[in-house]
Design an enzyme around this catalytic site. Structure first.
Site, PDB file in Angstrom:
ATOM      1  CB  CYS A 184      -0.862  -0.027   1.261  1.00 41.13           C
ATOM      2  SG  CYS A 184      -1.933   1.411   1.408  1.00 41.13           S
TER       3      CYS A 184
ATOM      4  CG  HIS B  62      -5.669  -2.492  -1.195  1.00 40.79           C
ATOM      5  ND1 HIS B  62      -4.566  -3.109  -0.648  1.00 40.79           N
ATOM      6  CD2 HIS B  62      -5.461  -1.161  -1.027  1.00 40.79           C
ATOM      7  CE1 HIS B  62      -3.752  -2.189  -0.148  1.00 40.79           C
ATOM      8  NE2 HIS B  62      -4.266  -0.989  -0.376  1.00 40.79           N
ATOM      9  CD  GLU B  63      -6.649   1.347  -3.795  1.00 43.96           C
ATOM     10  OE1 GLU B  63      -6.779   2.326  -3.039  1.00 43.96           O
ATOM     11  OE2 GLU B  63      -5.569   0.752  -3.927  1.00 43.96           O
TER      12      GLU B  63
ATOM     13  CG  HIS C  66      -7.335   2.650   1.348  1.00 43.92           C
ATOM     14  ND1 HIS C  66      -6.531   2.741   2.454  1.00 43.92           N
ATOM     15  CD2 HIS C  66      -6.559   2.113   0.368  1.00 43.92           C
ATOM     16  CE1 HIS C  66      -5.320   2.274   2.156  1.00 43.92           C
ATOM     17  NE2 HIS C  66      -5.310   1.878   0.900  1.00 43.92           N
TER      18      HIS C  66
HETATM   19 ZN    ZN Z   1      -3.686   1.009   0.023  1.00 42.84          ZN
END
Ligand code: ZN
Length: 182
Positions: free
Chosen positions: A110, A153-154, A157
Site C-alpha cells: 500500500c 483493497h481500495e 480504504h
Molecule cells: Zn492502500
C-alpha cells in the site's frame, strides 16, 4: 510539469476514518486531482519514470490517502506491457462477490504503508462494483483476479481498513491447497 502527490502514511488519522459519499458532479479540483492520481500511478508502474520521480510502484489510490475522506478510488491496471486501463469510481459499492477466495502470493502493499508487512490477504476472486464515473454516469465493473483484489483493497480504504487488518495473526500464510494464490 509533474508534481508528486502528498500520500499520507498509515499513522495519519484520515486512513482510519469512514469516508462520506462524494457529491456529484465532481468539482474541477477533484477532477484535476484524479488526473494526477492516474498519472502518478501510471508512472509508478513504468520503471524508467518510477526511478526518475522516485515513485514506489502502486496500482491504486483512494481519496482518504490524500487526506480527503470522500468515497472516490482510482486504479491503474497494467493489462499488457506498457498498456494501462484506468478505473475511477465515485461512491463504489461491491454488489456481488464470488464464493471463491484468493490471495496475492507475495502479499499486498500500500502506498500509505511504508514498511514490509508479510502475510496473505484473503479476498474474493471476483467482484462486481457499481458506482459513478467522473461525469456522474452510473457504471458497473466486473473485476477478477488481481483487479478484483485492487478494488477490494481500495474500497477498504473508504471504510478506514488497511490490508494488514485482514491478515489473520494466527494464520498469516496459506498453502496452495488451502487457498488459490495468484
Ligand atoms: Zn492502500
Amino acid at each position: 510539469m509533474f508534481e508528486k502527490l502528498n500520500i499520507l502514511d498509515e499513522k495519519d488519522k484520515h486512513l482510519r476514518m469512514v469516508s462520506k459519499e462524494a457529491t456529484l458532479p465532481l468539482s474541477s479540483e477533484y477532477k484535476e486531482l484524479i488526473q494526477r492520481m492516474i498519472d502518478e500511478l501510471t508512472y509508478s508502474q513504468i520503471e524508467e519514470l518510477a526511478e526518475k520521480y522516485d515513485l514506489r510502484p502502486g496500482m491504486g489510490l483512494a481519496f482518504p490517502q490524500l487526506g480527503i475522506n470522500e468515497r472516490i478510488i482510482v486504479i491503474v491496471h497494467e493489462v499488457d506491457d506498457g498498456v494501462f486501463d484506468n478505473y475511477v469510481v465515485v461512491n463504489p459499492k461491491i454488489v456481488s462477490t464470488s464464493e471463491e477466495m484468493i490471495a496475492a502470493e507475495a502479499g499486498e502493499g500500500c502506498l500509505s504503508v511504508n514498511r514490509e508487512v508479510e502475510g496473505h490477504v484473503k479476498r474474493h476472486a471476483r467482484v462486481t462494483v457499481e458506482g459513478y464515473d467522473i461525469d456522474g454516469n452510473k457504471i458497473r465493473i466486473r473485476a477478477r483476479e488481481e483487479l478484483s483484489l485492487a478494488f477490494q483493497h481500495e474500497i477498504d480504504h473508504l471504510d478506514g481498513i488497511l490490508f494488514y487488518d485482514r491478515i489473520d495473526p494466527k494464520k498469516p500464510f496459506y498453502n496452495e491447497n488451502e487457498l488459490r494464490l495468484i
